[in-house]
Enzyme design. Structure first.
Site, mmCIF file in Angstrom:
data_model
loop_
_atom_site.group_PDB
_atom_site.id
_atom_site.type_symbol
_atom_site.label_atom_id
_atom_site.label_comp_id
_atom_site.label_asym_id
_atom_site.label_seq_id
_atom_site.Cartn_x
_atom_site.Cartn_y
_atom_site.Cartn_z
ATOM 1 N N GLU A 103 0.830 -1.217 0.000
ATOM 2 C CA GLU A 103 0.000 0.000 0.000
ATOM 3 C C GLU A 103 0.864 1.268 0.000
ATOM 4 O O GLU A 103 0.388 2.350 0.344
ATOM 5 C CB GLU A 103 -0.941 0.010 1.211
ATOM 6 C CG GLU A 103 -1.838 -1.202 1.351
ATOM 7 C CD GLU A 103 -2.860 -1.381 0.231
ATOM 8 O OE1 GLU A 103 -2.876 -0.569 -0.719
ATOM 9 O OE2 GLU A 103 -3.636 -2.348 0.297
ATOM 10 N N HIS A 119 -7.331 -2.850 9.878
ATOM 11 C CA HIS A 119 -8.604 -3.540 9.596
ATOM 12 C C HIS A 119 -9.442 -3.699 10.870
ATOM 13 O O HIS A 119 -9.694 -4.829 11.303
ATOM 14 C CB HIS A 119 -8.323 -4.936 9.009
ATOM 15 C CG HIS A 119 -7.431 -4.953 7.804
ATOM 16 N ND1 HIS A 119 -6.729 -6.071 7.401
ATOM 17 C CD2 HIS A 119 -7.133 -3.993 6.893
ATOM 18 C CE1 HIS A 119 -6.034 -5.799 6.299
ATOM 19 N NE2 HIS A 119 -6.249 -4.545 5.978
ATOM 20 N N GLU A 136 -17.531 12.586 22.331
ATOM 21 C CA GLU A 136 -16.287 13.238 21.928
ATOM 22 C C GLU A 136 -15.920 13.023 20.451
ATOM 23 O O GLU A 136 -14.931 13.595 19.987
ATOM 24 C CB GLU A 136 -15.149 12.774 22.827
ATOM 25 C CG GLU A 136 -15.486 13.038 24.286
ATOM 26 C CD GLU A 136 -14.384 13.708 25.088
ATOM 27 O OE1 GLU A 136 -13.224 13.389 24.813
ATOM 28 O OE2 GLU A 136 -14.704 14.517 25.968
ATOM 29 N N HIS A 155 -12.958 -3.402 3.755
ATOM 30 C CA HIS A 155 -11.519 -3.644 3.874
ATOM 31 C C HIS A 155 -10.936 -3.080 5.184
ATOM 32 O O HIS A 155 -10.364 -3.821 5.963
ATOM 33 C CB HIS A 155 -10.780 -3.047 2.659
ATOM 34 C CG HIS A 155 -9.311 -3.303 2.647
ATOM 35 N ND1 HIS A 155 -8.604 -3.675 1.532
ATOM 36 C CD2 HIS A 155 -8.377 -3.242 3.643
ATOM 37 C CE1 HIS A 155 -7.328 -3.850 1.838
ATOM 38 N NE2 HIS A 155 -7.164 -3.578 3.109
ATOM 39 N N HIS A 163 -2.807 2.440 8.253
ATOM 40 C CA HIS A 163 -3.907 1.655 7.692
ATOM 41 C C HIS A 163 -4.073 0.395 8.531
ATOM 42 O O HIS A 163 -3.086 -0.214 8.944
ATOM 43 C CB HIS A 163 -3.588 1.296 6.233
ATOM 44 C CG HIS A 163 -4.459 0.217 5.682
ATOM 45 N ND1 HIS A 163 -5.813 0.346 5.559
ATOM 46 C CD2 HIS A 163 -4.161 -1.030 5.213
ATOM 47 C CE1 HIS A 163 -6.312 -0.771 5.036
ATOM 48 N NE2 HIS A 163 -5.330 -1.628 4.821
#
Ligand code: 13P
Ligand code: ZN
Length: 270
Positions: A116, A141, A169, A210, A139
């Site tokens: 990525e 999951h 919040e 994803h 990134h």
């Protein structure tokens, strides 16, 4: 040269990857992190002239010419980062308009940066336009955010408003909201470009079915951003099938804006 494993940026990276694994956000090789480093961060630890090997990136990012990143490796497990940082992490410096990455440290088993990398580097370019202090792209999951993309509308305003309503919040932590991409093939320049476009207006970008991308000025802030959104998604998944008797109203969110000196994304509150 000092031992790079004792550098504070390295300790923080290892701690963050380990915490992310412990939160269940990074099964197997899931997830990736990139942290932009300053020359002053690395001066005591790395000889900038010593290039181990050069890895083509497959994209152009002239804005990042000469920039140095500590980044997770492709196929590497977050749970192993703390055990073998020099195998699971690498430090690269971009050149040739971002088309080549000189490896300065790490990826000791011959590995390379995350698949990525395009989404990370293009997101750095986009966030730096909005916030020159931005240094991290992350990134992962997380289960509840992922689950939400199966049962909730993917409309960005609707998705954001639902998350804001789940904890008081939330609107304070991510007033810019959450942008959402439909399912796309991961690891490509196309998803990288689409993510970067979404990063221009928000620090959180959901990849439907994803995971999520977060961006911020440091690892703690970025981790906290994803942690807050994931907590909100968890509450949503606990209540989505039940009648909702109470909520946080738009009027109450306007009170939060005043109290915390923040501005919710324009048009997202009534
Ligand atoms: P990498 O192992 O290449 O970092 O890929 C993991 C991932 O989460 C892909 O989206
Ligand atoms: Zn992923």
């Amino acid at each position: 040269m000092k031992n790079i494993l004792e550098a504070s940026f390295m300790a923080e990276m290892i701690r963050t990857a380990t915490l992310m694994y412990n939160h269940g956000w990074d099964e197997r090789n899931g997830g990736n992190i990139s942290l932009m480093l300053d020359e002053k961060d690395t001066a005591e630890y790395l000889d900038p002239e010593k290039v181990i090997r050069t890895i083509p990136t497959g994209f152009k990012a002239p804005e990042l010419e000469g920039k140095v990143f500590l980044v997770t490796g492709t196929g590497k497990y977050f749970k192993n980062v703390q055990i073998a940082p020099e195998v699971n992490l690498g430090i690269v410096r971009l050149r040739d308009q971002g088309q080549q990455a000189d490896l300065l440290w790490g990826f000791a088993d011959g590995g390379k940066f995350t698949s990525e990398f395009p989404a990370h580097m293009m997101s750095h370019v986009a966030r730096l336009k909005t916030d020159p202090e931005n240094r991290v792209v992350m990134h992962c999951h997380p289960a509840n955010l992922l689950a939400m993309t199966y049962v909730h509308s993917l409309d960005e305003r609707e998705f954001t408003r639902t998350l804001w309503q789940m904890c008081t919040e939330c609107v304070v932590v991510f007033p810019d909201g959450v942008n959402v991409l439909p399912w796309m093939l991961c690891g490509t320049n196309e998803i990288g470009e689409a993510t970067a476009e979404k990063m221009l207006t928000a620090r959180l970008v959901v990849w439907s079915q994803h995971g999520i991308y977060g961006a911020g000025k440091d690892l703690d802030e970025t981790f906290g951003l994803i942690e807050t959104a994931e907590k909100a998604a968890e509450i949503y998944m606990k209540i989505a099938h039940l009648p909702r008797l109470n909520t946080i109203t738009d009027e109450q969110m306007h009170l939060l804006e005043k109290r915390f000196g923040i501005q919710a994304r324009e048009g997202y509150l009534d």
